[in-house]
Design a protein around this motif. Structure first.
Motif, PDB file in Angstrom:
ATOM      1  N   ARG A  64       0.885  -1.184   0.000  1.00 57.60           N
ATOM      2  CA  ARG A  64       0.000   0.000   0.000  1.00 57.60           C
ATOM      3  C   ARG A  64       0.915   1.224   0.000  1.00 57.60           C
ATOM      4  NH1 ARG A  64      -4.155   0.453   4.867  1.00 57.60           N
ATOM      5  NH2 ARG A  64      -5.261   2.013   3.621  1.00 57.60           N
ATOM      6  N   GLY A  65       0.579   2.227  -0.809  1.00 58.27           N
ATOM      7  CA  GLY A  65       1.408   3.439  -0.859  1.00 58.27           C
ATOM      8  C   GLY A  65       1.450   4.105   0.504  1.00 58.27           C
ATOM      9  N   GLY A  66       2.643   4.517   0.911  1.00 61.31           N
ATOM     10  CA  GLY A  66       2.757   5.215   2.199  1.00 61.31           C
ATOM     11  C   GLY A  66       3.689   6.404   2.079  1.00 61.31           C
ATOM     12  N   VAL A  67       3.368   7.484   2.779  1.00 61.26           N
ATOM     13  CA  VAL A  67       4.243   8.667   2.793  1.00 61.26           C
ATOM     14  C   VAL A  67       4.988   8.797   4.116  1.00 61.26           C
ATOM     15  CG1 VAL A  67       3.009  10.041   1.049  1.00 61.26           C
ATOM     16  CG2 VAL A  67       2.288  10.146   3.455  1.00 61.26           C
ATOM     17  N   GLY A  68       4.607   7.972   5.098  1.00 62.55           N
ATOM     18  CA  GLY A  68       5.296   7.995   6.380  1.00 62.55           C
ATOM     19  C   GLY A  68       5.203   6.634   7.040  1.00 62.55           C
ATOM     20  N   LEU A  69       6.133   6.370   7.961  1.00 64.82           N
ATOM     21  CA  LEU A  69       6.124   5.097   8.713  1.00 64.82           C
ATOM     22  C   LEU A  69       6.825   5.323  10.043  1.00 64.82           C
ATOM     23  CD1 LEU A  69       5.318   2.038   8.317  1.00 64.82           C
ATOM     24  CD2 LEU A  69       7.738   1.672   7.753  1.00 64.82           C
ATOM     25  N   ASN A  72       7.078   1.977  15.651  1.00 67.63           N
ATOM     26  CA  ASN A  72       6.157   1.037  16.310  1.00 67.63           C
ATOM     27  C   ASN A  72       5.219   0.372  15.318  1.00 67.63           C
ATOM     28  OD1 ASN A  72       5.150   3.740  16.329  1.00 67.63           O
ATOM     29  ND2 ASN A  72       3.753   3.315  18.021  1.00 67.63           N
ATOM     30  N   GLN A  73       5.073   0.897  14.123  1.00 72.47           N
ATOM     31  CA  GLN A  73       4.283   0.209  13.098  1.00 72.47           C
ATOM     32  C   GLN A  73       4.974  -1.050  12.583  1.00 72.47           C
ATOM     33  OE1 GLN A  73       3.424   3.894  10.590  1.00 72.47           O
ATOM     34  NE2 GLN A  73       1.524   2.724  10.313  1.00 72.47           N
ATOM     35  N   ILE A  74       6.258  -1.174  12.846  1.00 75.13           N
ATOM     36  CA  ILE A  74       6.940  -2.440  12.505  1.00 75.13           C
ATOM     37  C   ILE A  74       7.347  -3.146  13.803  1.00 75.13           C
ATOM     38  CG2 ILE A  74       7.614  -1.798  10.161  1.00 75.13           C
ATOM     39  CD1 ILE A  74      10.432  -1.177  11.229  1.00 75.13           C
ATOM     40  N   GLU A 116      -7.984  10.857   6.661  1.00 73.18           N
ATOM     41  CA  GLU A 116      -6.718  10.143   6.731  1.00 73.18           C
ATOM     42  C   GLU A 116      -6.950   8.630   6.758  1.00 73.18           C
ATOM     43  OE1 GLU A 116      -4.332  13.628   9.273  1.00 73.18           O
ATOM     44  OE2 GLU A 116      -3.996  11.502   9.770  1.00 73.18           O
ATOM     45  N   GLY A 117      -5.896   7.910   6.401  1.00 77.17           N
ATOM     46  CA  GLY A 117      -5.901   6.454   6.541  1.00 77.17           C
ATOM     47  C   GLY A 117      -4.640   6.106   7.310  1.00 77.17           C
ATOM     48  N   CYS A 118      -4.339   4.824   7.398  1.00 76.74           N
ATOM     49  CA  CYS A 118      -3.143   4.383   8.120  1.00 76.74           C
ATOM     50  C   CYS A 118      -2.803   2.962   7.667  1.00 76.74           C
ATOM     51  CB  CYS A 118      -3.423   4.395   9.628  1.00 76.74           C
ATOM     52  SG  CYS A 118      -2.002   3.925  10.636  1.00 76.74           S
ATOM     53  N   LEU A 119      -1.511   2.716   7.454  1.00 81.44           N
ATOM     54  CA  LEU A 119      -1.112   1.376   7.004  1.00 81.44           C
ATOM     55  C   LEU A 119      -1.372   0.325   8.080  1.00 81.44           C
ATOM     56  CD1 LEU A 119       2.233   2.168   5.127  1.00 81.44           C
ATOM     57  CD2 LEU A 119      -0.046   1.785   4.157  1.00 81.44           C
ATOM     58  N   SER A 120      -1.612   0.783   9.304  1.00 77.65           N
ATOM     59  CA  SER A 120      -1.922  -0.159  10.385  1.00 77.65           C
ATOM     60  C   SER A 120      -3.422  -0.311  10.599  1.00 77.65           C
ATOM     61  CB  SER A 120      -1.259   0.318  11.698  1.00 77.65           C
ATOM     62  OG  SER A 120       0.149   0.302  11.554  1.00 77.65           O
ATOM     63  N   GLN A 160       2.747  15.108  11.890  1.00 76.12           N
ATOM     64  CA  GLN A 160       1.862  14.992  13.065  1.00 76.12           C
ATOM     65  C   GLN A 160       1.281  13.588  13.180  1.00 76.12           C
ATOM     66  OE1 GLN A 160      -0.684  18.678  13.899  1.00 76.12           O
ATOM     67  NE2 GLN A 160       0.256  19.231  11.935  1.00 76.12           N
ATOM     68  N   HIS A 161       0.953  12.978  12.032  1.00 76.32           N
ATOM     69  CA  HIS A 161       0.439  11.599  12.028  1.00 76.32           C
ATOM     70  C   HIS A 161       1.490  10.640  12.585  1.00 76.32           C
ATOM     71  CE1 HIS A 161      -2.001   8.225  10.080  1.00 76.32           C
ATOM     72  NE2 HIS A 161      -0.842   7.643  10.268  1.00 76.32           N
ATOM     73  N   GLU A 162       2.762  10.844  12.163  1.00 76.18           N
ATOM     74  CA  GLU A 162       3.844   9.937  12.619  1.00 76.18           C
ATOM     75  C   GLU A 162       4.200  10.160  14.077  1.00 76.18           C
ATOM     76  OE1 GLU A 162       3.269   8.662   8.997  1.00 76.18           O
ATOM     77  OE2 GLU A 162       4.179   7.625  10.683  1.00 76.18           O
ATOM     78  N   ILE A 163       4.288  11.422  14.475  1.00 66.93           N
ATOM     79  CA  ILE A 163       4.634  11.708  15.887  1.00 66.93           C
ATOM     80  C   ILE A 163       3.510  11.225  16.800  1.00 66.93           C
ATOM     81  CG2 ILE A 163       5.107  13.568  17.557  1.00 66.93           C
ATOM     82  CD1 ILE A 163       6.557  15.031  15.193  1.00 66.93           C
ATOM     83  N   ASP A 164       2.252  11.302  16.308  1.00 64.91           N
ATOM     84  CA  ASP A 164       1.137  10.707  17.067  1.00 64.91           C
ATOM     85  C   ASP A 164       1.402   9.216  17.308  1.00 64.91           C
ATOM     86  OD1 ASP A 164      -0.561  12.854  17.528  1.00 64.91           O
ATOM     87  OD2 ASP A 164      -2.001  12.346  15.948  1.00 64.91           O
ATOM     88  N   HIS A 165       1.802   8.490  16.241  1.00 65.91           N
ATOM     89  CA  HIS A 165       2.065   7.046  16.394  1.00 65.91           C
ATOM     90  C   HIS A 165       3.057   6.804  17.524  1.00 65.91           C
ATOM     91  CE1 HIS A 165      -0.138   4.866  13.351  1.00 65.91           C
ATOM     92  NE2 HIS A 165       0.381   5.520  12.349  1.00 65.91           N
ATOM     93  N   LEU A 166       4.103   7.632  17.573  1.00 67.32           N
ATOM     94  CA  LEU A 166       5.167   7.433  18.582  1.00 67.32           C
ATOM     95  C   LEU A 166       4.647   7.718  19.988  1.00 67.32           C
ATOM     96  CD1 LEU A 166       8.211   9.029  16.706  1.00 67.32           C
ATOM     97  CD2 LEU A 166       7.477   6.636  16.744  1.00 67.32           C
TER      98      LEU A 166
HETATM   99  O1  LIG Z   1       1.846   6.133   9.829  1.00 66.03           O
HETATM  100  C1  LIG Z   1       1.968   6.092   8.602  1.00 66.03           C
HETATM  101  N1  LIG Z   1       1.044   5.541   7.829  1.00 66.03           N
HETATM  102  O2  LIG Z   1       0.046   4.876   8.422  1.00 66.03           O
HETATM  103  C2  LIG Z   1       0.999   5.714   6.388  1.00 66.03           C
HETATM  104  C3  LIG Z   1       0.003   6.819   6.045  1.00 66.03           C
HETATM  105  C4  LIG Z   1       0.491   8.161   6.559  1.00 66.03           C
HETATM  106  C5  LIG Z   1      -0.342   9.357   6.051  1.00 66.03           C
HETATM  107  C6  LIG Z   1      -1.846   9.301   6.389  1.00 66.03           C
HETATM  108  C7  LIG Z   1      -2.281  10.748   6.448  1.00 66.03           C
HETATM  109  C8  LIG Z   1      -1.068  11.572   6.718  1.00 66.03           C
HETATM  110  C9  LIG Z   1       0.129  10.655   6.716  1.00 66.03           C
HETATM  111  C10 LIG Z   1      -0.155   6.832   4.534  1.00 66.03           C
HETATM  112  O3  LIG Z   1       0.746   7.252   3.846  1.00 66.03           O
HETATM  113  N2  LIG Z   1      -1.302   6.352   3.965  1.00 66.03           N
HETATM  114  N3  LIG Z   1      -2.292   5.863   4.737  1.00 66.03           N
HETATM  115  C11 LIG Z   1      -3.064   4.709   4.202  1.00 66.03           C
HETATM  116  C12 LIG Z   1      -3.030   4.542   2.739  1.00 66.03           C
HETATM  117  C13 LIG Z   1      -2.758   5.822   2.040  1.00 66.03           C
HETATM  118  C14 LIG Z   1      -1.524   6.522   2.532  1.00 66.03           C
HETATM  119  C15 LIG Z   1      -1.629   8.005   2.249  1.00 66.03           C
HETATM  120  O4  LIG Z   1      -2.258   8.702   3.000  1.00 66.03           O
HETATM  121  N4  LIG Z   1      -0.949   8.457   1.182  1.00 66.03           N
HETATM  122  C16 LIG Z   1      -0.922   9.775   0.748  1.00 66.03           C
HETATM  123  C17 LIG Z   1      -1.514  10.843   1.445  1.00 66.03           C
HETATM  124  C18 LIG Z   1      -1.403  12.131   0.910  1.00 66.03           C
HETATM  125  C19 LIG Z   1      -0.725  12.314  -0.264  1.00 66.03           C
HETATM  126  C20 LIG Z   1      -0.157  11.216  -0.901  1.00 66.03           C
HETATM  127  N5  LIG Z   1      -0.259   9.963  -0.382  1.00 66.03           N
END
Ligand SMILES: O=CN(O)C[C@@H](CC1CCCC1)C(=O)N1NCCC[C@H]1C(=O)Nc1ccccn1
Ligand code: NI
Length: 191
Positions: A64-69, A72-74, A116-120, A160-166
């Motif tokens: 799944r595409g992710g922009v942050g990790l 603790n997610q691993i 928002e979504g989350c890979l977890s 903010q999403h990542e620092i929240d996870h921590l």
């Molecule tokens: O903690 C880290 N995670 O859970 C991965 C999350 C982190 C983002 C969620 C909102 C802000 C940070 C992540 O990247 N996603 N969440 C699930 C699938 C989609 C993907 C996503 O939002 N992609 C995206 C968003 C904006 C622009 C381009 N791509």
């Protein structure tokens, strides 16, 4: 050495899902200077994000595409995270940081228009996630050097999403229970 060496290819089954207590843990500060192991883990996390945004590799590894990790997610109780975001001009902005602290933030809020979504989190959770529009973050890089970042827009939201996870916080903790799409007057929506 942990499993997450720099050449280890992180896959979705390495990512813990909601229900795992590590996602509700306030993660431990990482010792500086960074150990070789912690450096390799951060490199592995960044590579995962790059792979997840690569049209060929994301398919090959079913990512799944992710922009942050966050670590603790691993499954790691470590205060560190990676970010990889391409901006409108197509420039990539990457960060591998430890022991982050938000040292100031704007009163004004911002939201991702699509929520928002989350890979977890393997389910959609509808609603706006109110975040500070701008933040100032102090953290440490791979060399243990202090960095201070002033962030706005998508990068501010991602951090903010990542620092929240921590801190054991999930994005949906911020969604208004009564009206998930409630907008305070001074919010700017980021799409
Ligand atoms: O903690 C880290 N995670 O859970 C991965 C999350 C982190 C983002 C969620 C909102 C802000 C940070 C992540 O990247 N996603 N969440 C699930 C699938 C989609 C993907 C996503 O939002 N992609 C995206 C968003 C904006 C622009 C381009 N791509
Ligand atoms: Ni997440």
């Amino acid at each position: 050495m942990s499993k997450f060496t720099a050449d280890y290819i992180l896959k979705m089954n390495d990512i813990v899902r909601e229900g795992d207590p590590i996602l509700r843990t306030v993660t431990k500060e990482v010792e500086l200077p960074l150990s070789k192991e912690d450096k390799e883990t951060l490199l592995c996390m960044l590579q995962f994000l790059k792979n997840s945004q690569d049209p060929v590799l994301s398919k090959k590894y079913h990512l799944r595409g992710g922009v942050g990790l966050s670590a603790n997610q691993i499954g790691l109780d470590k205060r560190m995270f990676a970010v990889y975001v391409k901006d409108e001009e197509g420039n990539a902005h990457e960060y591998m940081l430890v022991n982050p602290k938000i040292i100031s933030h704007s009163v004004t809020k911002s939201y991702l228009a699509d929520g928002e979504g989350c890979l977890s989190v393997d389910r959609p959770v509808p609603g706006f996630v109110p975040r500070s529009e701008r933040i100032k973050v102090r953290a440490y890089d791979l060399d243990g050097k202090e960095v201070v970042l002033r962030l706005k827009g998508l990068m501010s939201i991602v951090f903010q999403h990542e620092i929240d996870h921590l801190n054991g916080i999930m994005f949906y903790d911020h969604i208004n229970k009564e009206n998930p799409f409630k907008l305070p007057e001074d919010a700017s929506i980021k799409s």
